[in-house]
Design a protein around this motif. Structure first.
Motif, PDB file in Angstrom:
ATOM      1  N   UNK A  97      -2.790  -2.266 -17.475  1.00  0.00           N
ATOM      2  CA  UNK A  97      -2.356  -2.009 -16.096  1.00  0.00           C
ATOM      3  C   UNK A  97      -2.260  -3.255 -15.225  1.00  0.00           C
ATOM      4  N   UNK A  98      -2.646  -4.411 -15.723  1.00  0.00           N
ATOM      5  CA  UNK A  98      -2.740  -5.597 -14.875  1.00  0.00           C
ATOM      6  C   UNK A  98      -1.404  -6.006 -14.265  1.00  0.00           C
ATOM      7  N   UNK A  99      -0.321  -5.926 -15.007  1.00  0.00           N
ATOM      8  CA  UNK A  99       0.975  -6.348 -14.462  1.00  0.00           C
ATOM      9  C   UNK A  99       1.475  -5.389 -13.385  1.00  0.00           C
ATOM     10  N   UNK A 100       1.302  -4.091 -13.622  1.00  0.00           N
ATOM     11  CA  UNK A 100       1.680  -3.105 -12.609  1.00  0.00           C
ATOM     12  C   UNK A 100       0.827  -3.286 -11.354  1.00  0.00           C
ATOM     13  N   UNK A 101      -0.439  -3.516 -11.532  1.00  0.00           N
ATOM     14  CA  UNK A 101      -1.329  -3.711 -10.382  1.00  0.00           C
ATOM     15  C   UNK A 101      -1.002  -4.994  -9.635  1.00  0.00           C
ATOM     16  N   UNK A 102      -0.637  -6.022 -10.362  1.00  0.00           N
ATOM     17  CA  UNK A 102      -0.254  -7.276  -9.718  1.00  0.00           C
ATOM     18  C   UNK A 102       0.987  -7.066  -8.858  1.00  0.00           C
ATOM     19  N   UNK A 103       1.966  -6.334  -9.382  1.00  0.00           N
ATOM     20  CA  UNK A 103       3.166  -6.046  -8.601  1.00  0.00           C
ATOM     21  C   UNK A 103       2.841  -5.189  -7.381  1.00  0.00           C
ATOM     22  N   UNK A 104       1.997  -4.188  -7.549  1.00  0.00           N
ATOM     23  CA  UNK A 104       1.601  -3.357  -6.416  1.00  0.00           C
ATOM     24  C   UNK A 104       0.803  -4.151  -5.393  1.00  0.00           C
ATOM     25  N   UNK A 105      -0.043  -5.048  -5.866  1.00  0.00           N
ATOM     26  CA  UNK A 105      -0.821  -5.892  -4.954  1.00  0.00           C
ATOM     27  C   UNK A 105       0.102  -6.743  -4.094  1.00  0.00           C
ATOM     28  N   UNK A 106       1.141  -7.253  -4.698  1.00  0.00           N
ATOM     29  CA  UNK A 106       2.110  -8.049  -3.949  1.00  0.00           C
ATOM     30  C   UNK A 106       2.911  -7.175  -2.989  1.00  0.00           C
ATOM     31  N   UNK A 107       3.382  -6.056  -3.479  1.00  0.00           N
ATOM     32  CA  UNK A 107       4.214  -5.160  -2.677  1.00  0.00           C
ATOM     33  C   UNK A 107       3.475  -4.601  -1.462  1.00  0.00           C
ATOM     34  N   UNK A 108       2.222  -4.212  -1.654  1.00  0.00           N
ATOM     35  CA  UNK A 108       1.460  -3.560  -0.583  1.00  0.00           C
ATOM     36  C   UNK A 108       0.461  -4.498   0.106  1.00  0.00           C
ATOM     37  N   UNK A 109       0.594  -5.786  -0.155  1.00  0.00           N
ATOM     38  CA  UNK A 109      -0.231  -6.796   0.518  1.00  0.00           C
ATOM     39  C   UNK A 109      -1.725  -6.529   0.342  1.00  0.00           C
ATOM     40  N   UNK A 110      -2.148  -6.530  -0.924  1.00  0.00           N
ATOM     41  CA  UNK A 110      -3.548  -6.305  -1.279  1.00  0.00           C
ATOM     42  C   UNK A 110      -4.102  -7.606  -1.873  1.00  0.00           C
ATOM     43  N   UNK A 111      -4.623  -8.486  -1.038  1.00  0.00           N
ATOM     44  CA  UNK A 111      -4.988  -9.829  -1.502  1.00  0.00           C
ATOM     45  C   UNK A 111      -6.086  -9.866  -2.561  1.00  0.00           C
ATOM     46  N   UNK A 112      -7.113  -9.062  -2.429  1.00  0.00           N
ATOM     47  CA  UNK A 112      -8.195  -9.087  -3.429  1.00  0.00           C
ATOM     48  C   UNK A 112      -7.676  -8.645  -4.790  1.00  0.00           C
ATOM     49  N   UNK A 113      -6.849  -7.615  -4.803  1.00  0.00           N
ATOM     50  CA  UNK A 113      -6.296  -7.121  -6.065  1.00  0.00           C
ATOM     51  C   UNK A 113      -5.391  -8.171  -6.695  1.00  0.00           C
ATOM     52  N   UNK A 114      -4.595  -8.835  -5.882  1.00  0.00           N
ATOM     53  CA  UNK A 114      -3.697  -9.865  -6.404  1.00  0.00           C
ATOM     54  C   UNK A 114      -4.507 -10.999  -7.049  1.00  0.00           C
ATOM     55  N   UNK A 115      -5.537 -11.457  -6.368  1.00  0.00           N
ATOM     56  CA  UNK A 115      -6.373 -12.538  -6.894  1.00  0.00           C
ATOM     57  C   UNK A 115      -7.043 -12.112  -8.198  1.00  0.00           C
ATOM     58  N   UNK A 116      -7.603 -10.912  -8.211  1.00  0.00           N
ATOM     59  CA  UNK A 116      -8.281 -10.429  -9.416  1.00  0.00           C
ATOM     60  C   UNK A 116      -7.323 -10.292 -10.589  1.00  0.00           C
ATOM     61  N   UNK A 117      -6.123  -9.805 -10.345  1.00  0.00           N
ATOM     62  CA  UNK A 117      -5.134  -9.665 -11.422  1.00  0.00           C
ATOM     63  C   UNK A 117      -4.711 -11.028 -11.952  1.00  0.00           C
ATOM     64  N   UNK A 118      -4.495 -11.985 -11.052  1.00  0.00           N
ATOM     65  CA  UNK A 118      -4.100 -13.320 -11.508  1.00  0.00           C
ATOM     66  C   UNK A 118      -5.234 -13.991 -12.269  1.00  0.00           C
ATOM     67  N   UNK A 119      -6.456 -13.825 -11.807  1.00  0.00           N
ATOM     68  CA  UNK A 119      -7.589 -14.379 -12.543  1.00  0.00           C
ATOM     69  C   UNK A 119      -7.719 -13.733 -13.912  1.00  0.00           C
ATOM     70  N   UNK A 120      -7.525 -12.426 -13.963  1.00  0.00           N
ATOM     71  CA  UNK A 120      -7.606 -11.716 -15.242  1.00  0.00           C
ATOM     72  C   UNK A 120      -6.563 -12.273 -16.213  1.00  0.00           C
ATOM     73  N   UNK A 121      -5.348 -12.464 -15.726  1.00  0.00           N
ATOM     74  CA  UNK A 121      -4.275 -12.967 -16.578  1.00  0.00           C
ATOM     75  C   UNK A 121      -4.482 -14.417 -16.981  1.00  0.00           C
TER      76      UNK A 121
END
Length: 138
Positions: A75-99
């Motif tokens: 789910x990381x790529x979908x979550x990264x896109x959603x984090x960007x789309x909905x302006x969710x900074x913590x989720x974006x950082x966590x997804x990028x760190x995970x990747x």
């Protein structure tokens, strides 16, 4: 809608075409304070979309926090896109760190390649900045 002379008032119906009946029910249950945990987890991406669309900040934050809890390669790529789309900074950082930091992009190389080909250029730039930052540290 029902207090003005709109078609919804005349027909006594509101058409919400971007949400399934089940997700809409979960949304209404959340609004009335009686959503069960499993329905929240099942529909949290739809609830996030609705929270963003209708500007319901507490629901958006609840979805944001929940999406942080179980990031994985499925789910990381979908979550990264959603984090960007909905302006969710913590989720974006966590997804990028995970990747990047944990090297999981190599585990999903084919999916990551498709993501790079189709994702928003700004988001791709952020991912590559994270890659450069991590590589610079070595």
């Amino acid at each position: 809608m029902f207090s003005n002379d709109l078609k919804e008032k005349e027909m006594s119906v509101i058409n919400i075409s971007d949400m399934s009946i089940e997700a809409c029910q979960a949304f209404l249950n959340y609004m009335y304070g009686n959503i069960i945990d499993q329905d929240f987890l099942t529909h949290r991406l739809n609830l996030l979309r609705a929270a963003d669309k209708y500007d319901i900040m507490d629901l958006k934050e609840a979805c944001h926090e929940s999406l942080l809890e179980d990031i994985d390669t499925n789910n990381v790529l979908e979550r990264l896109q959603n984090a960007s789309l909905y302006h969710l900074p913590k989720l974006k950082i966590c997804c990028m760190q995970y990747l990047v930091t944990f090297g999981k992009m190599y585990d999903i190389l084919e999916e990551f390649t498709l993501f790079i080909q189709s994702a928003d250029r700004e988001l791709i730039g952020e991912v590559f900045n994270e890659v450069l930052y991590v590589w610079k540290g070595f």
